[in-house]
Design an enzyme around this catalytic site. Structure first.
Site, mmCIF file in Angstrom:
data_model
loop_
_atom_site.group_PDB
_atom_site.id
_atom_site.type_symbol
_atom_site.label_atom_id
_atom_site.label_comp_id
_atom_site.label_asym_id
_atom_site.label_seq_id
_atom_site.Cartn_x
_atom_site.Cartn_y
_atom_site.Cartn_z
ATOM 1 N N LYS A 17 0.854 -1.199 0.000
ATOM 2 C CA LYS A 17 0.000 0.000 0.000
ATOM 3 C C LYS A 17 0.896 1.258 0.000
ATOM 4 C CE LYS A 17 -3.542 -2.806 2.056
ATOM 5 N NZ LYS A 17 -4.738 -2.902 2.869
ATOM 6 N N HIS A 101 -8.352 -3.358 -6.247
ATOM 7 C CA HIS A 101 -8.323 -3.513 -4.784
ATOM 8 C C HIS A 101 -9.477 -2.708 -4.180
ATOM 9 C CE1 HIS A 101 -7.042 -3.122 -0.630
ATOM 10 N NE2 HIS A 101 -6.302 -4.195 -0.850
ATOM 11 N N GLU A 173 -10.997 -10.901 -1.361
ATOM 12 C CA GLU A 173 -10.700 -10.120 -0.167
ATOM 13 C C GLU A 173 -11.996 -9.538 0.380
ATOM 14 O OE1 GLU A 173 -6.366 -8.732 -0.031
ATOM 15 O OE2 GLU A 173 -7.491 -7.211 -1.071
ATOM 16 N N GLY A 179 -7.422 -5.130 7.010
ATOM 17 C CA GLY A 179 -6.836 -4.208 7.982
ATOM 18 C C GLY A 179 -7.617 -4.120 9.276
ATOM 19 N N SER A 219 -6.433 -9.534 6.635
ATOM 20 C CA SER A 219 -5.865 -9.879 7.934
ATOM 21 C C SER A 219 -5.151 -11.236 7.954
ATOM 22 C CB SER A 219 -6.943 -9.798 9.030
ATOM 23 O OG SER A 219 -7.413 -8.460 9.129
HETATM 24 P P1 PGA Z 1 -4.523 -6.664 5.390
HETATM 25 O O1 PGA Z 1 -4.734 -6.125 3.901
HETATM 26 O O2 PGA Z 1 -3.681 -7.926 5.264
HETATM 27 O O3 PGA Z 1 -3.786 -5.563 6.104
HETATM 28 O O4 PGA Z 1 -5.865 -6.955 5.963
HETATM 29 C C1 PGA Z 1 -4.965 -6.987 2.827
HETATM 30 C C2 PGA Z 1 -5.094 -6.224 1.546
HETATM 31 O O5 PGA Z 1 -5.657 -5.108 1.567
HETATM 32 O O6 PGA Z 1 -4.657 -6.686 0.468
#
Ligand code: PGA
Length: 258
Positions: A17, A101, A173, A179, A219
């Site tokens: 990110k 995304h 996802e 997150g 996560s």
């Molecule tokens: P995260 O993000 O592992 O921090 O939950 C995953 C992503 O957005 O690809």
């Protein structure tokens, strides 16, 4: 699409990110390459911001790692201020592009149509598209997960022909798991990924559905990686937060095979 008889090599992708400068990313790639050595039964990628791609791709040379972009534009070149094309990315040594995304869909208004064009442009320029799909918390609570996937998957693949042999990847996802520390249980992830594969089958046929790699994201961390990767049909993971620290990402990339 991809696929006749092709083996689905597991894929671990770290999505950084908007974190890490170019120098920090290059250092991370060198250290990760040393830690992982010659892994050959899985693919490991990191996705830095655009500014870090060149140095990261250089640092990845001669290692088992490769580099993905976090987005891509669909035109080859032209008056599109601020955009970066698949042609430009491929010329830097970038191998893949994350597309659609949920953060791009949510904050930058990315639509299913834009996703389809980006998937197509990536395939045409030799980049591996990693197309993200997934439902929001409200959609899940309203029982709409299947419906959302039945829209996003065929729409994102709209420009791909069933007989297209080029590899591509889909990342499931669930937006509520990104997150947040809330992970889909490995069983839920497995079941939804099965639905995603069904949608690919409806769109592009059975051979494509068997060949496409489908990742789980949301996560993912050292504590759940082994259980996720033990599930049939989960071909890898897209990792955000836990890909930023070398120790946790190494642990994830070294997941134990069931
Ligand atoms: P995260 O993000 O592992 O921090 O939950 C995953 C992503 O957005 O690809």
């Amino acid at each position: 699409m991809a696929h006749g008889g092709r083996k689905r090599v597991p894929l671990v992708v770290g999505n950084w990110k908007m974190f890490k400068t170019s120098a920090e990313g290059a250092r991370f790639v060198r250290e990760l390459g040393e830690e992982l050595g010659d892994v050959d039964d899985r693919e490991v990628m990191v996705a830095p911001a655009f500014t870090g791609l060149y140095e990261a791709a250089k640092a990845a040379e001669g290692t088992a790692l490769s580099v993905a972009a976090q987005d891509v534009f669909w035109e080859w070149e032209g008056p599109y201020t601020g955009e970066v094309s698949a042609t430009m990315l491929a010329a830097l040594g970038v191998k893949a592009a994350i597309i659609g995304h949920s953060e791009r869909r949510r904050y930058f208004g990315e639509t299913d149509e834009a996703v389809a064009k980006k998937v197509w442009a990536s395939l045409e320029q030799g980049l591996l598209p990693i197309m993200c799909v997934g439902e929001t918390e409200e959609e899940r609570e309203a029982g709409l997960t299947e419906e959302v996937l039945a829209r996003q998957v065929p729409a994102g693949l709209a420009s791909v022909q069933a007989q297209d042999e080029r590899p591509m990847v889909i990342a499931y996802e669930p937006v509520w798991a990104i997150g947040t520390g809330k992970t889909a249980t490995p069983e839920v992830a497995r079941d939804v990924i099965r639905q995603v594969r069904c949608q690919v089958e409806k769109t592009l046929g059975a051979e494509a559905a068997q060949g496409v790699r489908i990742l789980y994201g949301g996560s993912v961390g050292p504590d759940n990686i082994d259980r996720l990767m033990a599930q049939p049909g989960i071909d890898g993971v897209l990792v955000g937060g836990a890909s930023l620290q070398l120790g946790s990402f190494v642990r994830i990339a070294r997941y134990e095979k069931a």
